[in-house]
Design a protein around this motif. Structure first.
Motif, PDB file in Angstrom:
ATOM      1  N   GLY A 153       0.843  -1.187   0.000  1.00 26.57           N
ATOM      2  CA  GLY A 153       0.000   0.000   0.000  1.00 26.57           C
ATOM      3  C   GLY A 153       0.878   1.236   0.000  1.00 26.57           C
ATOM      4  N   ASP A 154       0.776   2.047  -1.052  1.00 30.50           N
ATOM      5  CA  ASP A 154       1.703   3.170  -1.172  1.00 30.50           C
ATOM      6  C   ASP A 154       1.121   4.233  -2.096  1.00 30.50           C
ATOM      7  OD1 ASP A 154       4.021   4.664  -0.795  1.00 30.50           O
ATOM      8  OD2 ASP A 154       5.343   2.943  -1.123  1.00 30.50           O
ATOM      9  N   HIS A 155       1.839   5.360  -2.167  1.00 35.95           N
ATOM     10  CA  HIS A 155       1.487   6.440  -3.093  1.00 35.95           C
ATOM     11  C   HIS A 155       2.197   6.170  -4.412  1.00 35.95           C
ATOM     12  CE1 HIS A 155      -0.275   8.574   0.251  1.00 35.95           C
ATOM     13  NE2 HIS A 155       0.857   8.482   0.914  1.00 35.95           N
ATOM     14  N   LEU A 156       1.454   5.712  -5.404  1.00 32.97           N
ATOM     15  CA  LEU A 156       2.025   5.322  -6.687  1.00 32.97           C
ATOM     16  C   LEU A 156       1.268   6.047  -7.786  1.00 32.97           C
ATOM     17  CD1 LEU A 156       2.293   1.487  -5.990  1.00 32.97           C
ATOM     18  CD2 LEU A 156       4.003   3.255  -5.544  1.00 32.97           C
ATOM     19  N   PRO A 157       1.815   7.128  -8.301  1.00 35.82           N
ATOM     20  CA  PRO A 157       1.089   7.952  -9.268  1.00 35.82           C
ATOM     21  C   PRO A 157       1.033   7.309 -10.648  1.00 35.82           C
ATOM     22  CG  PRO A 157       3.311   8.784  -8.979  1.00 35.82           C
ATOM     23  CD  PRO A 157       3.142   7.680  -7.968  1.00 35.82           C
ATOM     24  N   PRO A 158       0.114   7.783 -11.501  1.00 34.28           N
ATOM     25  CA  PRO A 158       0.119   7.350 -12.908  1.00 34.28           C
ATOM     26  C   PRO A 158       1.385   7.822 -13.610  1.00 34.28           C
ATOM     27  CG  PRO A 158      -1.946   8.459 -12.314  1.00 34.28           C
ATOM     28  CD  PRO A 158      -0.990   8.710 -11.194  1.00 34.28           C
ATOM     29  N   GLY A 168      -3.272  13.329  -7.457  1.00 34.63           N
ATOM     30  CA  GLY A 168      -2.853  13.969  -6.213  1.00 34.63           C
ATOM     31  C   GLY A 168      -3.903  14.915  -5.681  1.00 34.63           C
ATOM     32  N   CYS A 169      -4.527  15.657  -6.574  1.00 36.88           N
ATOM     33  CA  CYS A 169      -5.595  16.588  -6.185  1.00 36.88           C
ATOM     34  C   CYS A 169      -6.776  15.825  -5.584  1.00 36.88           C
ATOM     35  CB  CYS A 169      -6.046  17.403  -7.393  1.00 36.88           C
ATOM     36  SG  CYS A 169      -7.466  18.470  -7.088  1.00 36.88           S
ATOM     37  N   VAL A 170      -7.152  14.716  -6.216  1.00 39.25           N
ATOM     38  CA  VAL A 170      -8.265  13.903  -5.710  1.00 39.25           C
ATOM     39  C   VAL A 170      -7.981  13.454  -4.277  1.00 39.25           C
ATOM     40  CG1 VAL A 170      -9.424  11.672  -5.975  1.00 39.25           C
ATOM     41  CG2 VAL A 170      -9.077  13.146  -7.966  1.00 39.25           C
ATOM     42  N   TYR A 244      -7.331   4.992  -4.601  1.00 38.40           N
ATOM     43  CA  TYR A 244      -8.049   6.252  -4.452  1.00 38.40           C
ATOM     44  C   TYR A 244      -7.034   7.361  -4.689  1.00 38.40           C
ATOM     45  CZ  TYR A 244     -11.701   9.444  -3.056  1.00 38.40           C
ATOM     46  OH  TYR A 244     -12.674  10.424  -3.091  1.00 38.40           O
ATOM     47  N   GLY A 245      -7.222   8.105  -5.765  1.00 40.36           N
ATOM     48  CA  GLY A 245      -6.176   9.068  -6.142  1.00 40.36           C
ATOM     49  C   GLY A 245      -4.926   8.311  -6.509  1.00 40.36           C
TER      50      GLY A 245
END
Length: 254
Positions: A153-158, A168-170, A244-245
């Motif tokens: 589980g992590d922050h993985l952007p497109p 990121g905005c979402v 989510y985002g």
């Protein structure tokens, strides 16, 4: 001077609140990770073994121990202060290991005598540079049994910069609606911790380790980068099962 349970409890509770600023729907993400582990271990004989990579003060390990009391959890971190908070506040949740993920010989420190059923992580692996991450993924694939999983589980952007900005905005808007941003931030937590006498020795050790190893500066890899590295490293399937985002839960099957 040892760390008291009352002090550990206070700082872990503050940690839990400040982390809500950074992980969109953090509790839901923890629940999804536990769902996956429960799914892949249901019906298996014996006690499943799970490694928590970058466990911090035991947030995920403690939740997994409550959800899956039959599991053996090995929780790994390199931060002496966060690891001691976990050992004291969540003493029965896991066996805690002080080692640096990705360093030569780190898997030996886990002292495993049988294959893993699962490896899990939250908001930790993105600190690794691509070369180290590929090596860690290969090492984890070798440790897992056939059908075992890595759940991250992590922050993985497109990949696309415009979509990454939108994602990121979402996430930020979601955090605002949930009033997560009213809590203290990461820097404020560490500044406050510096004023706690019982944490002084642990903070000093943390500082010595950081000065000898340098600071983390790896560029943030995208979701598709992680999926590609996982498939190159011996995992048969890999992809996001929750998002989510730019907050994702990625599952890779050995």
């Amino acid at each position: 001077m040892g760390l008291s349970l009352a002090t550990a409890e206070k700082w872990v509770e503050r940690w839990e609140l400040q982390q809500q600023r950074y992980a969109v729907d953090r509790e839901d993400r923890f629940t999804v990770i536990a769902d996956v582990i429960e799914h892949i271990t249901v019906g298996r004989t014996g006690r499943p073994t799970v490694v928590d990579l970058g466990c911090g003060p035991g947030s995920l390990a403690a939740r997994l121990a409550r959800r899956l009391p039959h599991a053996d959890i090995v929780a790994v971190d390199r931060d002496p202060l966060l690891l001691e908070l976990a050992r004291v506040h969540h003493a029965d949740a896991a066996r805690y290991v002080d080692t640096v993920i990705g360093e030569h010989g780190w898997t030996r420190a886990l002292a495993l005598d049988h294959p893993l059923d699962a490896a899990v992580s939250t908001t930790a692996l993105h600190y690794l540079d691509p070369g180290t991450l590929r090596r860690v993924y290969r090492e984890l694939a070798a440790l897992l049994r056939p059908g075992g999983v890595l759940v991250n589980g992590d922050h993985l952007p497109p990949d696309d910069a415009v979509l990454a900005e939108v994602a990121g905005c979402v996430g930020r808007r979601r955090a605002q609606r949930q009033r997560a941003l009213v809590h203290e931030d990461w820097a404020s937590w560490w500044t406050a911790a510096a004023g706690e006498p019982e944490l002084a020795e642990l903070l000093a050790e943390r500082g010595r380790r950081q000065s000898s190893t340098g600071t983390d500066s790896a560029a943030r890899l995208s979701l598709s980068d992680h999926v590609r590295l996982l498939r190159q490293s011996g995992f048969a399937q890999a992809g996001a099962v929750w998002q989510y985002g730019d907050s994702c839960v990625v599952v890779a099957v050995r």
